[in-house]
Design a protein around this motif. Structure first.
Motif, PDB file in Angstrom:
ATOM      1  N   LYS A 326     -77.538  61.459 -27.335  1.00  0.00           N
ATOM      2  CA  LYS A 326     -77.197  62.114 -26.067  1.00  0.00           C
ATOM      3  C   LYS A 326     -77.848  61.374 -24.913  1.00  0.00           C
ATOM      4  O   LYS A 326     -79.035  61.048 -24.952  1.00  0.00           O
ATOM      5  N   PHE A 327     -77.073  61.105 -23.860  1.00  0.00           N
ATOM      6  CA  PHE A 327     -77.591  60.434 -22.667  1.00  0.00           C
ATOM      7  C   PHE A 327     -77.716  61.407 -21.497  1.00  0.00           C
ATOM      8  O   PHE A 327     -78.653  61.335 -20.714  1.00  0.00           O
ATOM      9  N   ALA A 328     -76.739  62.300 -21.376  1.00  0.00           N
ATOM     10  CA  ALA A 328     -76.747  63.340 -20.340  1.00  0.00           C
ATOM     11  C   ALA A 328     -75.874  64.493 -20.869  1.00  0.00           C
ATOM     12  O   ALA A 328     -75.419  64.459 -22.008  1.00  0.00           O
ATOM     13  N   ASP A 329     -75.655  65.512 -20.054  1.00  0.00           N
ATOM     14  CA  ASP A 329     -74.977  66.719 -20.546  1.00  0.00           C
ATOM     15  C   ASP A 329     -73.622  66.424 -21.175  1.00  0.00           C
ATOM     16  O   ASP A 329     -73.236  67.045 -22.163  1.00  0.00           O
ATOM     17  N   HIS A 330     -72.877  65.501 -20.592  1.00  0.00           N
ATOM     18  CA  HIS A 330     -71.523  65.204 -21.062  1.00  0.00           C
ATOM     19  C   HIS A 330     -71.383  63.738 -21.471  1.00  0.00           C
ATOM     20  O   HIS A 330     -70.283  63.196 -21.448  1.00  0.00           O
ATOM     21  N   SER A 331     -72.473  63.097 -21.815  1.00  0.00           N
ATOM     22  CA  SER A 331     -72.461  61.661 -22.092  1.00  0.00           C
ATOM     23  C   SER A 331     -73.203  61.324 -23.382  1.00  0.00           C
ATOM     24  O   SER A 331     -74.261  61.893 -23.657  1.00  0.00           O
ATOM     25  N   TRP A 345     -70.645  56.707 -22.948  1.00  0.00           N
ATOM     26  CA  TRP A 345     -69.323  57.342 -22.902  1.00  0.00           C
ATOM     27  C   TRP A 345     -69.486  58.714 -22.267  1.00  0.00           C
ATOM     28  O   TRP A 345     -70.240  59.549 -22.744  1.00  0.00           O
ATOM     29  N   THR A 346     -68.769  58.935 -21.167  1.00  0.00           N
ATOM     30  CA  THR A 346     -68.813  60.211 -20.451  1.00  0.00           C
ATOM     31  C   THR A 346     -67.440  60.873 -20.498  1.00  0.00           C
ATOM     32  O   THR A 346     -66.433  60.234 -20.170  1.00  0.00           O
ATOM     33  N   LYS A 347     -67.411  62.144 -20.889  1.00  0.00           N
ATOM     34  CA  LYS A 347     -66.151  62.886 -20.978  1.00  0.00           C
ATOM     35  C   LYS A 347     -66.339  64.247 -20.331  1.00  0.00           C
ATOM     36  O   LYS A 347     -67.167  65.052 -20.769  1.00  0.00           O
ATOM     37  N   LEU A 348     -65.568  64.498 -19.259  1.00  0.00           N
ATOM     38  CA  LEU A 348     -65.688  65.726 -18.476  1.00  0.00           C
ATOM     39  C   LEU A 348     -64.385  66.514 -18.499  1.00  0.00           C
ATOM     40  O   LEU A 348     -63.292  65.937 -18.419  1.00  0.00           O
ATOM     41  N   ASN A 349     -64.504  67.831 -18.575  1.00  0.00           N
ATOM     42  CA  ASN A 349     -63.347  68.689 -18.361  1.00  0.00           C
ATOM     43  C   ASN A 349     -63.137  68.869 -16.862  1.00  0.00           C
ATOM     44  O   ASN A 349     -63.999  68.530 -16.045  1.00  0.00           O
ATOM     45  N   GLY A 350     -61.988  69.434 -16.502  1.00  0.00           N
ATOM     46  CA  GLY A 350     -61.670  69.621 -15.096  1.00  0.00           C
ATOM     47  C   GLY A 350     -62.758  70.377 -14.345  1.00  0.00           C
ATOM     48  O   GLY A 350     -63.206  71.432 -14.800  1.00  0.00           O
ATOM     49  N   GLY A 351     -63.191  69.824 -13.195  1.00  0.00           N
ATOM     50  CA  GLY A 351     -64.180  70.474 -12.351  1.00  0.00           C
ATOM     51  C   GLY A 351     -65.624  70.233 -12.740  1.00  0.00           C
ATOM     52  O   GLY A 351     -66.537  70.585 -11.985  1.00  0.00           O
ATOM     53  N   THR A 353     -69.148  68.123 -13.498  1.00  0.00           N
ATOM     54  CA  THR A 353     -69.819  66.964 -12.903  1.00  0.00           C
ATOM     55  C   THR A 353     -70.856  66.428 -13.895  1.00  0.00           C
ATOM     56  O   THR A 353     -71.329  67.145 -14.780  1.00  0.00           O
ATOM     57  N   GLU A 354     -71.177  65.170 -13.718  1.00  0.00           N
ATOM     58  CA  GLU A 354     -72.187  64.526 -14.558  1.00  0.00           C
ATOM     59  C   GLU A 354     -73.019  63.577 -13.705  1.00  0.00           C
ATOM     60  O   GLU A 354     -72.471  62.835 -12.885  1.00  0.00           O
ATOM     61  N   LYS A 355     -74.340  63.656 -13.893  1.00  0.00           N
ATOM     62  CA  LYS A 355     -75.227  62.741 -13.192  1.00  0.00           C
ATOM     63  C   LYS A 355     -75.855  61.782 -14.196  1.00  0.00           C
ATOM     64  O   LYS A 355     -76.365  62.197 -15.229  1.00  0.00           O
ATOM     65  N   HIS A 356     -75.785  60.501 -13.869  1.00  0.00           N
ATOM     66  CA  HIS A 356     -76.519  59.489 -14.623  1.00  0.00           C
ATOM     67  C   HIS A 356     -77.749  59.105 -13.802  1.00  0.00           C
ATOM     68  O   HIS A 356     -77.621  58.660 -12.654  1.00  0.00           O
ATOM     69  N   GLN A 357     -78.905  59.288 -14.378  1.00  0.00           N
ATOM     70  CA  GLN A 357     -80.122  58.831 -13.705  1.00  0.00           C
ATOM     71  C   GLN A 357     -80.066  57.315 -13.527  1.00  0.00           C
ATOM     72  O   GLN A 357     -79.293  56.624 -14.194  1.00  0.00           O
ATOM     73  N   SER A 358     -80.879  56.803 -12.632  1.00  0.00           N
ATOM     74  CA  SER A 358     -80.836  55.365 -12.343  1.00  0.00           C
ATOM     75  C   SER A 358     -81.168  54.552 -13.589  1.00  0.00           C
ATOM     76  O   SER A 358     -82.002  54.941 -14.414  1.00  0.00           O
ATOM     77  N   ILE A 359     -80.484  53.430 -13.728  1.00  0.00           N
ATOM     78  CA  ILE A 359     -80.697  52.484 -14.822  1.00  0.00           C
ATOM     79  C   ILE A 359     -81.310  51.220 -14.232  1.00  0.00           C
ATOM     80  O   ILE A 359     -80.841  50.714 -13.211  1.00  0.00           O
ATOM     81  N   GLU A 360     -82.337  50.703 -14.872  1.00  0.00           N
ATOM     82  CA  GLU A 360     -83.041  49.537 -14.338  1.00  0.00           C
ATOM     83  C   GLU A 360     -82.329  48.240 -14.722  1.00  0.00           C
ATOM     84  O   GLU A 360     -82.889  47.352 -15.373  1.00  0.00           O
ATOM     85  N   GLY A 361     -81.082  48.162 -14.322  1.00  0.00           N
ATOM     86  CA  GLY A 361     -80.288  46.983 -14.593  1.00  0.00           C
ATOM     87  C   GLY A 361     -78.859  47.197 -14.130  1.00  0.00           C
ATOM     88  O   GLY A 361     -78.461  48.313 -13.763  1.00  0.00           O
ATOM     89  N   PRO A 362     -78.045  46.146 -14.142  1.00  0.00           N
ATOM     90  CA  PRO A 362     -76.661  46.226 -13.661  1.00  0.00           C
ATOM     91  C   PRO A 362     -75.753  46.894 -14.675  1.00  0.00           C
ATOM     92  O   PRO A 362     -76.029  46.896 -15.879  1.00  0.00           O
TER      93      PRO A 362
END
Length: 419
Positions: A326-331, A345-351, A353-362
């Protein structure tokens, strides 16, 4: 400066690709303005800085992604910038596969450097090329050697295989498997691998005449008996795709046949044999184009190098699949045991939201279905997310994705420094 940039990415047209009207590669490329010919095979979409198909920033200047990264160290972080010589260490791809790719393996760094030095016209760079594939649609592949017991059984079920390899070698192999095939001792495993190499070498170095004769005999027998099991149908299909007697058809009796559902993944380390067979996938790899081929291809086959480079690890088809975390709530995060990349891999249902914290790279992300909005905390702009849209995200940029009613799905490849 801005930290999020939309990209236009280039396609590669290979014979094994899906035709334009059904290819996800073509559909995604079309989203950023690429004209699509429905009669042309669209095999790969390349997202990155590789010189064979470099991505372009969709700005007024058509800046290359390579120049953007090279000229702005903060988009990578100083550590990543220095570790990878001011470039991106990964190449991100979408593949749409209509027929089987070649049976192949990728060299490790030591072998890659030697092959590049000795045969630069064939091997174009000195790097290794570990890669990972995540299924977008139901996906088939050959990956790694089967359990020894399965290979021994195939020698009996498909006697043409044993005749091609040589009955003496096959008898030795079957005897060894019966006595020590399931042993977990290091000594037995090492001996098993040596004998497996002997068997595979016997197969791959067979004469073209013998391969053609015995494969024709095998396929005729399967057709006459109306064989309906999975492996027999696979053999018939591969022979139809590569007619004329390709030893790669026999190789499928020694390699695991892996079936993946969307979201399942396999990691292909250096010196591991594999071949993608059908479906669409997200692929990420170290930024190299080194391939050693030995079957299911009209291209140059380097059989001796392939036979000698492989690890000869063996195990079940299911053991080839990765387990994401698990990386985040929907990832979910797919993090292979190498330095150059990981994929979210992020998968969201309609409406949602998902936040990815900052990654120390491109990182680079591609929307594979649905739509929504993207924003970055260090970038005041809001960006549209639609199927096929690709974005480069600079280092240390937290992002928020919001799905429209249709839902939203995207994949994001990134790299961080390891020094």
């Amino acid at each position: 400066m801005a930290s999020i940039y939309r990209l236009q990415c280039k396609t590669q047209s290979y014979d094994w690709g899906k035709l334009g009207d059904v290819s996800k590669v073509a559909a995604y490329a079309k989203a950023s303005g690429t004209a699509v010919d429905n009669d042309k095979p669209y095999a790969e979409l390349w997202m990155g800085t590789h010189p064979n198909a470099p991505s372009i920033v969709m700005d007024d200047k058509n800046t290359s992604l390579r120049d953007l990264v090279k000229d702005n160290v903060n988009l990578s972080t100083k550590a990543v910038y220095e570790q990878y010589n001011s470039d991106l260490p990964f190449l991100f791809k979408i593949l749409s596969i209509r027929k089987a790719l070649s049976i192949q393996a990728h060299p490790d760094k030591t072998l890659g450097a030697r092959l590049f030095k000795e045969f630069p016209q064939i091997y174009k760079d000195p790097n290794h090329k570990p890669e990972m594939a995540v299924a977008l649609t139901p996906f088939e592949a050959l990956c790694g050697f089967r359990p020894l017991e399965e290979i021994a059984k195939h020698m009996e079920t498909y006697p043409e295989l044993a005749e091609l390899i040589g009955n003496d070698i096959c008898n030795e192999f079957r005897s060894r498997v019966k006595d020590n095939g399931s042993s977990t001792s290091e000594g037995d495993i090492a001996q098993n691998k040596e004998l497996l190499k002997k068997v595979f070498a016997g197969l791959m170095t067979s004469s073209e005449e013998e391969v053609k004769k015995l494969l024709s005999k095998l396929i005729a027998r399967l057709n006459d008996s109306k064989a309906d099991d999975t492996i027999s149908k696979l053999l018939i299909r591969l022979d139809q795709q590569y007619p004329g007697g390709d030893v790669g058809v026999f190789s499928s009796l020694m390699l695991n046949y892996v079936v993946m559902e969307p979201g399942q993944a396999i990691f292909l380390g250096a010196n591991e044999p594999h071949a993608y067979l059908s479906g669409d996938c997200v692929e990420c790899m170290a930024a190299s184009d080194n391939v050693v081929r030995a079957g299911l291809t009209p291209k140059f086959k380097d059989v001796d190098v392939l036979v000698n480079m492989l690890t000869y690890r063996y195990g079940s088809a299911e053991s080839q699949k990765m387990t994401p975390v698990k990386f985040a709530d929907h990832s979910n995060l797919y993090d292979p045991p190498i330095d150059e990349f990981a994929v979210i891999w992020t998968k969201l249902n309609g409406g949602e939201t998902e936040k990815h914290q900052s990654i120390e790279g491109p990182s680079i992300l591609i929307v594979t279905s649905g739509s929504g909005k993207l924003s970055g905390e260090t970038d005041k702009n809001t960006f549209d997310l639609k199927e096929g849209y690709v974005y480069f995200v600079g280092a240390n940029t937290p992002i928020v994705a919001e799905a429209a009613e249709s839902g939203l799905e995207f994949y994001r490849a990134y790299s961080v420094a390891t020094n």
